[in-house]
Design an enzyme around this catalytic site. Sequence first.
Site, PDB file in Angstrom:
ATOM      1  N   GLU A 177      -4.573  -5.267   8.644  1.00 58.45           N
ATOM      2  CA  GLU A 177      -5.591  -4.287   8.249  1.00 58.45           C
ATOM      3  C   GLU A 177      -7.002  -4.885   8.255  1.00 58.45           C
ATOM      4  O   GLU A 177      -7.926  -4.287   8.831  1.00 58.45           O
ATOM      5  CB  GLU A 177      -5.262  -3.683   6.892  1.00 58.45           C
ATOM      6  CG  GLU A 177      -6.213  -2.552   6.502  1.00 58.45           C
ATOM      7  CD  GLU A 177      -5.844  -1.900   5.180  1.00 58.45           C
ATOM      8  OE1 GLU A 177      -6.465  -0.873   4.835  1.00 58.45           O
ATOM      9  OE2 GLU A 177      -4.949  -2.417   4.471  1.00 58.45           O
ATOM     10  N   LYS A 217      -3.445  -1.245  -5.275  1.00 62.91           N
ATOM     11  CA  LYS A 217      -2.025  -1.577  -5.431  1.00 62.91           C
ATOM     12  C   LYS A 217      -1.833  -2.881  -6.193  1.00 62.91           C
ATOM     13  O   LYS A 217      -0.722  -3.141  -6.680  1.00 62.91           O
ATOM     14  CB  LYS A 217      -1.348  -1.674  -4.060  1.00 62.91           C
ATOM     15  CG  LYS A 217      -1.173  -0.338  -3.345  1.00 62.91           C
ATOM     16  CD  LYS A 217      -0.371  -0.508  -2.064  1.00 62.91           C
ATOM     17  CE  LYS A 217      -0.214   0.805  -1.299  1.00 62.91           C
ATOM     18  NZ  LYS A 217      -1.467   1.212  -0.638  1.00 62.91           N
ATOM     19  N   CYS A 237       4.954   5.995   3.431  1.00 63.94           N
ATOM     20  CA  CYS A 237       3.890   5.710   2.461  1.00 63.94           C
ATOM     21  C   CYS A 237       2.597   6.465   2.749  1.00 63.94           C
ATOM     22  O   CYS A 237       1.691   6.484   1.918  1.00 63.94           O
ATOM     23  CB  CYS A 237       3.622   4.214   2.417  1.00 63.94           C
ATOM     24  SG  CYS A 237       5.115   3.263   2.110  1.00 63.94           S
ATOM     25  N   HIS A 266      -5.057  -0.212   2.392  1.00 62.36           N
ATOM     26  CA  HIS A 266      -3.628  -0.041   2.144  1.00 62.36           C
ATOM     27  C   HIS A 266      -3.104  -1.237   1.352  1.00 62.36           C
ATOM     28  O   HIS A 266      -2.343  -1.060   0.404  1.00 62.36           O
ATOM     29  CB  HIS A 266      -2.888   0.114   3.471  1.00 62.36           C
ATOM     30  CG  HIS A 266      -1.446   0.437   3.321  1.00 62.36           C
ATOM     31  ND1 HIS A 266      -0.994   1.543   2.631  1.00 62.36           N
ATOM     32  CD2 HIS A 266      -0.319  -0.207   3.769  1.00 62.36           C
ATOM     33  CE1 HIS A 266       0.326   1.584   2.665  1.00 62.36           C
ATOM     34  NE2 HIS A 266       0.760   0.532   3.345  1.00 62.36           N
ATOM     35  N   HIS A 279       3.035  -0.400  -5.436  1.00 62.40           N
ATOM     36  CA  HIS A 279       3.052   0.477  -4.255  1.00 62.40           C
ATOM     37  C   HIS A 279       3.812   1.748  -4.594  1.00 62.40           C
ATOM     38  O   HIS A 279       5.037   1.730  -4.771  1.00 62.40           O
ATOM     39  CB  HIS A 279       3.699  -0.256  -3.082  1.00 62.40           C
ATOM     40  CG  HIS A 279       3.520   0.435  -1.767  1.00 62.40           C
ATOM     41  ND1 HIS A 279       2.965   1.695  -1.654  1.00 62.40           N
ATOM     42  CD2 HIS A 279       3.822   0.048  -0.494  1.00 62.40           C
ATOM     43  CE1 HIS A 279       2.938   2.054  -0.388  1.00 62.40           C
ATOM     44  NE2 HIS A 279       3.449   1.070   0.341  1.00 62.40           N
ATOM     45  N   PHE A 338       5.907   3.169   6.919  1.00 55.37           N
ATOM     46  CA  PHE A 338       6.983   2.761   7.822  1.00 55.37           C
ATOM     47  C   PHE A 338       7.126   3.792   8.945  1.00 55.37           C
ATOM     48  O   PHE A 338       7.016   4.991   8.721  1.00 55.37           O
ATOM     49  CB  PHE A 338       8.313   2.676   7.066  1.00 55.37           C
ATOM     50  CG  PHE A 338       8.462   1.461   6.183  1.00 55.37           C
ATOM     51  CD1 PHE A 338       7.530   0.449   6.182  1.00 55.37           C
ATOM     52  CD2 PHE A 338       9.568   1.333   5.352  1.00 55.37           C
ATOM     53  CE1 PHE A 338       7.676  -0.672   5.376  1.00 55.37           C
ATOM     54  CE2 PHE A 338       9.726   0.222   4.538  1.00 55.37           C
ATOM     55  CZ  PHE A 338       8.792  -0.780   4.545  1.00 55.37           C
TER      56      PHE A 338
END
Length: 414
Positions: A316, A337, A165, A305, A342, A402
């Site tokens: 985060e 998002k 991502c 994010h 996403h 990831f």
Amino acid sequence: MELKRVVITGLGTLTPIGNNVSQFWDALLRGVSGAGLITRFDTSNFKCRIAAEVKDFDPALFFDRKEVRKVDRYAQLGIAAADEAIRDAGLDLEHIDKDRVGVIFGTGMGGCGTFQDELISFASGHMVPRFSPFFVTKTITDICAGLISIKYGFRGPNYSTSAACASSAMSIADAFMMLRLGKADVFVAGGSEAAIIESGIGGFSSMQALSLRNDDPLTASRPFDKDRDGFVLGEGAGALILEELEHAKARGAKIYAELTGSGLSADAYHIAASHPEGLGAQNAMRWAIEDSGMQISDVDHINSHGTSTPIGDISEPKAVVSLFGEHAHKLTLNSTKSMTGHLLGAAGAVEAIATILAVQNDVVPPTINHFTDDPNIPNLDFSFNKPTYRRVDFALSNTFGFGGHNACLAFRKY
């Protein structure tokens, strides 16, 4: 060696909430959700039946009929976004030195739709090896960057970044560093993704990563909300024109913002989960600020994010508090998002565009779908449910992937 300055002179995007930058920005400020029931395949047997699809995209606007079948959807979306960015930047394609124009375009999944379809065809044909001659060139992750360079004749550095991502944020960071070193004058940088397919939905669902709020898709993406249950898979593309400052000034280009720093790090922790204390995220943000020659107290806004996952949405904000201390409470954060879903490898570029427009227009788009505070999340200003109008001189855009890949981009008013 004195590093060169880098500015943003063109933007292009194709998202679930708008097929160009103007539509995208308008929808962000109005708090529009791009999520809905999946239309691209039969989801009857799937636990997750929702996603954030790009609507009304016509590849015939960019390719002739014969060319369309040679290009996977992910690259079609990427080329469309790049086309808008190049036009927006007003690049003179007849006279620009094309040896000094590069393309770096990221993706996490590449031509996964083509890969899936070809294998289904192979298996249903009793394992007779009749593959398309375009199978390989449609699936490889570098092909979108290659196709953009072929279309426009750009002969500078050309490749793809793949960091899940964080892929397109990494592409922007790479282009930024090359421009600073004088390796080119202009870069087309960004990323694209088109993973709303059976294997994409099935794979992420089996990881328990996706929201299962099938009866209410518009509110399924709930970053930082107590009742979040996973992310909504999206698709789309974002492209930015990065340009060396003096080159941009010499041709009289409009300048959206200056890209002043990047921070890249690893969690070194887990294949899918973020570090619980956000150590990698802290490093990425710290290094982006230091790279900019700025101070922590200079940051006004962070496009987080914020995926709407149970663990990531805690780590985060913890990283923000740990790094920024008291200044964390003077920041305005958000998660776009909540509206786009996403976009995986395209997320970094699309969210960088949202951050640039926040800097340019002094407004932070909302984080929609917030209903209940989560006591495990620090009490920060997430711009819940409505835009925040404030001065935004210096902002960060966070993207994590990831494998523990972290990227932070820092933008400043020009």
